[in-house]
Design a protein around this motif. Structure first.
Motif, PDB file in Angstrom:
ATOM      1  N   MET A   5       0.864  -1.249   0.062  1.00  0.00           N
ATOM      2  CA  MET A   5       0.082  -0.128   0.057  1.00  0.00           C
ATOM      3  C   MET A   5       0.707   1.080   0.055  1.00  0.00           C
ATOM      4  N   THR A   6       0.474   2.141  -0.868  1.00  0.00           N
ATOM      5  CA  THR A   6       1.339   3.364  -0.734  1.00  0.00           C
ATOM      6  C   THR A   6       0.950   4.274   0.321  1.00  0.00           C
ATOM      7  N   THR A   7       1.815   4.756   0.839  1.00  0.00           N
ATOM      8  CA  THR A   7       1.594   5.599   2.071  1.00  0.00           C
ATOM      9  C   THR A   7       1.726   7.216   1.705  1.00  0.00           C
ATOM     10  N   TYR A   8       0.793   8.170   1.805  1.00  0.00           N
ATOM     11  CA  TYR A   8       0.969   9.420   1.323  1.00  0.00           C
ATOM     12  C   TYR A   8       1.086  10.539   2.603  1.00  0.00           C
ATOM     13  N   SER A   9       1.817  11.355   2.436  1.00  0.00           N
ATOM     14  CA  SER A   9       2.243  12.208   3.170  1.00  0.00           C
ATOM     15  C   SER A   9       1.182  13.564   3.131  1.00  0.00           C
ATOM     16  N   PRO A  10       1.421  14.515   3.995  1.00  0.00           N
ATOM     17  CA  PRO A  10       0.835  15.672   4.065  1.00  0.00           C
ATOM     18  C   PRO A  10       1.273  16.466   2.972  1.00  0.00           C
ATOM     19  N   ALA A  11       2.740  16.443   2.463  1.00  0.00           N
ATOM     20  CA  ALA A  11       2.978  17.180   1.287  1.00  0.00           C
ATOM     21  C   ALA A  11       2.364  16.795   0.055  1.00  0.00           C
ATOM     22  N   ASP A  12       2.088  15.333   0.089  1.00  0.00           N
ATOM     23  CA  ASP A  12       1.601  14.683  -1.141  1.00  0.00           C
ATOM     24  C   ASP A  12       0.154  15.449  -1.621  1.00  0.00           C
ATOM     25  N   VAL A  13      -0.507  15.480  -0.375  1.00  0.00           N
ATOM     26  CA  VAL A  13      -1.975  16.152  -0.459  1.00  0.00           C
ATOM     27  C   VAL A  13      -1.882  17.715  -0.616  1.00  0.00           C
ATOM     28  N   ARG A  14      -0.985  18.326  -0.011  1.00  0.00           N
ATOM     29  CA  ARG A  14      -0.732  19.827  -0.275  1.00  0.00           C
ATOM     30  C   ARG A  14      -0.301  20.021  -1.712  1.00  0.00           C
ATOM     31  N   ALA A  15       0.418  19.210  -2.320  1.00  0.00           N
ATOM     32  CA  ALA A  15       0.845  19.163  -3.835  1.00  0.00           C
ATOM     33  C   ALA A  15      -0.469  19.050  -4.655  1.00  0.00           C
ATOM     34  N   VAL A  16      -1.495  18.417  -4.346  1.00  0.00           N
ATOM     35  CA  VAL A  16      -2.785  18.416  -5.256  1.00  0.00           C
ATOM     36  C   VAL A  16      -3.560  19.412  -5.096  1.00  0.00           C
ATOM     37  N   ASN A  42      -5.042   6.761   3.273  1.00  0.00           N
ATOM     38  CA  ASN A  42      -3.870   5.905   3.953  1.00  0.00           C
ATOM     39  C   ASN A  42      -4.545   4.768   4.617  1.00  0.00           C
ATOM     40  N   ARG A  43      -5.859   5.082   5.253  1.00  0.00           N
ATOM     41  CA  ARG A  43      -6.247   4.214   5.975  1.00  0.00           C
ATOM     42  C   ARG A  43      -7.771   3.629   5.458  1.00  0.00           C
ATOM     43  N   THR A  44      -8.159   4.139   4.171  1.00  0.00           N
ATOM     44  CA  THR A  44      -9.370   3.421   3.594  1.00  0.00           C
ATOM     45  C   THR A  44      -9.173   2.967   2.348  1.00  0.00           C
ATOM     46  N   SER A  45     -10.223   2.436   1.524  1.00  0.00           N
ATOM     47  CA  SER A  45     -10.267   2.126   0.149  1.00  0.00           C
ATOM     48  C   SER A  45     -11.455   2.814  -0.348  1.00  0.00           C
ATOM     49  N   VAL A  46     -11.835   4.114   0.378  1.00  0.00           N
ATOM     50  CA  VAL A  46     -12.962   4.831  -0.038  1.00  0.00           C
ATOM     51  C   VAL A  46     -12.642   5.406  -1.459  1.00  0.00           C
ATOM     52  N   THR A  47     -13.350   5.568  -2.362  1.00  0.00           N
ATOM     53  CA  THR A  47     -13.373   6.004  -3.992  1.00  0.00           C
ATOM     54  C   THR A  47     -13.833   7.438  -3.731  1.00  0.00           C
ATOM     55  N   PRO A  48     -13.268   8.159  -4.728  1.00  0.00           N
ATOM     56  CA  PRO A  48     -13.941   9.779  -4.947  1.00  0.00           C
ATOM     57  C   PRO A  48     -15.141   9.668  -5.399  1.00  0.00           C
ATOM     58  N   LEU A  94      -8.869  13.675  -3.405  1.00  0.00           N
ATOM     59  CA  LEU A  94      -8.524  12.450  -3.040  1.00  0.00           C
ATOM     60  C   LEU A  94      -8.292  11.657  -4.382  1.00  0.00           C
ATOM     61  N   ALA A  95      -9.115  12.035  -5.669  1.00  0.00           N
ATOM     62  CA  ALA A  95      -8.699  11.439  -6.968  1.00  0.00           C
ATOM     63  C   ALA A  95      -7.395  11.927  -7.362  1.00  0.00           C
ATOM     64  N   ARG A  96      -6.977  13.111  -6.994  1.00  0.00           N
ATOM     65  CA  ARG A  96      -5.619  13.559  -7.683  1.00  0.00           C
ATOM     66  C   ARG A  96      -4.379  12.788  -6.723  1.00  0.00           C
ATOM     67  N   VAL A  97      -4.646  12.713  -5.538  1.00  0.00           N
ATOM     68  CA  VAL A  97      -3.499  12.085  -4.708  1.00  0.00           C
ATOM     69  C   VAL A  97      -3.164  10.635  -5.053  1.00  0.00           C
ATOM     70  N   LYS A  98      -4.531  10.103  -5.362  1.00  0.00           N
ATOM     71  CA  LYS A  98      -4.487   8.719  -5.544  1.00  0.00           C
ATOM     72  C   LYS A  98      -4.370   8.125  -6.991  1.00  0.00           C
ATOM     73  N   GLY A  99      -4.681   9.181  -7.914  1.00  0.00           N
ATOM     74  CA  GLY A  99      -4.655   9.009  -9.299  1.00  0.00           C
ATOM     75  C   GLY A  99      -5.656   8.046  -9.561  1.00  0.00           C
ATOM     76  N   ASN A 100      -6.789   7.977  -8.890  1.00  0.00           N
ATOM     77  CA  ASN A 100      -7.924   7.346  -9.289  1.00  0.00           C
ATOM     78  C   ASN A 100      -9.116   8.074  -9.787  1.00  0.00           C
ATOM     79  N   GLY A 101      -9.039   8.985 -10.346  1.00  0.00           N
ATOM     80  CA  GLY A 101     -10.242  10.030 -10.840  1.00  0.00           C
ATOM     81  C   GLY A 101     -10.454   9.324 -11.967  1.00  0.00           C
ATOM     82  N   THR A 102     -11.811   9.449 -12.396  1.00  0.00           N
ATOM     83  CA  THR A 102     -12.392   8.944 -13.744  1.00  0.00           C
ATOM     84  C   THR A 102     -12.955  10.261 -14.380  1.00  0.00           C
ATOM     85  N   VAL A 103     -13.427  10.103 -15.785  1.00  0.00           N
ATOM     86  CA  VAL A 103     -14.093  11.165 -16.475  1.00  0.00           C
ATOM     87  C   VAL A 103     -15.475  11.003 -16.078  1.00  0.00           C
ATOM     88  N   PHE A 104     -15.944   9.771 -15.843  1.00  0.00           N
ATOM     89  CA  PHE A 104     -17.373   9.607 -15.281  1.00  0.00           C
ATOM     90  C   PHE A 104     -17.367  10.625 -13.980  1.00  0.00           C
TER      91      PHE A 104
END
Length: 328
Positions: A5-16, A42-48, A94-104
């Protein structure tokens, strides 16, 4: 075998986070939204899209509270609406930081935002008719929607005009650069150090030097495009860019009353102040919204005049280069 699992930092969130945003979002929403994004990533699998659905559900809860017209429920509706807006800011980050956003997902977010606005507008107007006994309050829904729609239609059209101007200026400058690469290189030599922050010492291999000169040329053109479109604003209002830079240092855009501040005033601040305050807040912030939109239109008008002058100058320069080549 457990998946890594990828761990995201506060800097990763601020970057998006958006480099420019409404002051309401930057000051009152992002401090909460960024922490929620960090936890969810970091703690869930919730989607955008699931967060988008939660935002819409919060909006519908706000509408149900608004429809009663009672002071306590109006305050509760304001809370639900603001929580929904926070969730609406979380889904994109969340979509930008995890890269799981969709056109839909983009379409769904847009549509549900508009539905939420319309439903809450009619619910608030219905509640005010019920609580005040004044049937003319029903027209408030149309006023709220019309003002927001005017803002929404104006923004994309102005952005389209600005993109067109930038494209045409870049194209004209590229054509001149092809005809007179030596002149462009002299311009690069003159301001290359200022743009890149690095001295042009001629080091590196030929390919690296060529790539660096290409980057500098593009930056030279970008600066020229900015000057060609926004030069008139700087000349008429020298204080504007100083104010703009100070606000941008905190990611706050100069358009201080935008659609976000307008909606928050109507659906959060006004309900907290009580039923009688709502029409006055709609009128006051609707007027401020149109004032700032008018400033944007005025700024665009000045930019189009500067654009015309710059295009005429570039055309004269192109013709002069062509005549010089014919003489040679």
């Amino acid at each position: 075998m457990l998946a890594l699992m990828t761990t995201y930092s506060p800097a990763d969130v601020r970057a998006v986070c958006k480099p420019r945003d409404a002051w309401w979002t930057v000051l009152l929403v992002d401090p909460i939204a960024c922490r929620l994004v960090l936890f969810l990533a970091n703690r869930t699998s919730v989607t955008p899209n699931q967060i988008t659905a939660v935002a819409f559900l919060m909006g519908m809860c706000a509408a149900a509270c608004f429809a009663t017209g009672e002071r306590g429920y109006l305050a509760l509706g304001a809370l639900f609406f603001h929580l929904g807006f926070i969730a609406d800011c979380v889904d994109g980050k969340l979509a930008r930081v995890k890269g799981n956003g969709t056109v839909f997902g983009l379409w769904l977010d847009f549509i549900l935002d508009q539905v939420r606005l319309v439903v809450c507008s009619f619910a608030l107007a219905f509640g005010l008719v019920h609580s005040t006994g004044r049937p003319e309050m029903a027209y408030l829904a149309g006023v709220i929607i019309a003002l927001d729609l005017a803002r929404y239609l104006n923004g994309p059209q102005m952005a389209k005009v600005r993109r067109t101007m930038r494209y045409r200026l870049m194209k004209a400058m590229s054509e001149i650069g092809k005809e007179d690469r030596g002149g462009l290189d002299r311009s690069v030599a003159g301001i290359g150090h200022d743009i890149t922050g690095e001295p042009d010492d001629g080091g590196g291999d030929a390919a690296e030097g060529k790539q660096r000169k290409g980057r500098i040329r593009r930056r030279v053109r970008k600066r020229a495009v900015h000057r060609g479109i926004h030069g008139g604003i700087a000349a008429r209002f020298p204080w504007y860019h100083r104010v703009r830079e100070r606000l941008l240092a905190h990611r706050i855009r100069t358009h201080l009353i935008s659609g976000i501040e307008y909606q928050m005033a109507v659906f959060v601040v006004a309900p907290l102040m009580g039923p009688t305050a709502v029409p006055y807040m709609v009128g006051a912030f609707g007027t401020l919204l149109m004032f700032f939109e008018s400033l944007l239109v005025y700024k665009l008008w000045i930019s189009t005049r500067d654009f015309g002058k710059e295009m005429r100058r570039l055309e004269a320069q192109r013709r002069s280069r062509a005549e010089e080549q014919l003489v040679r």
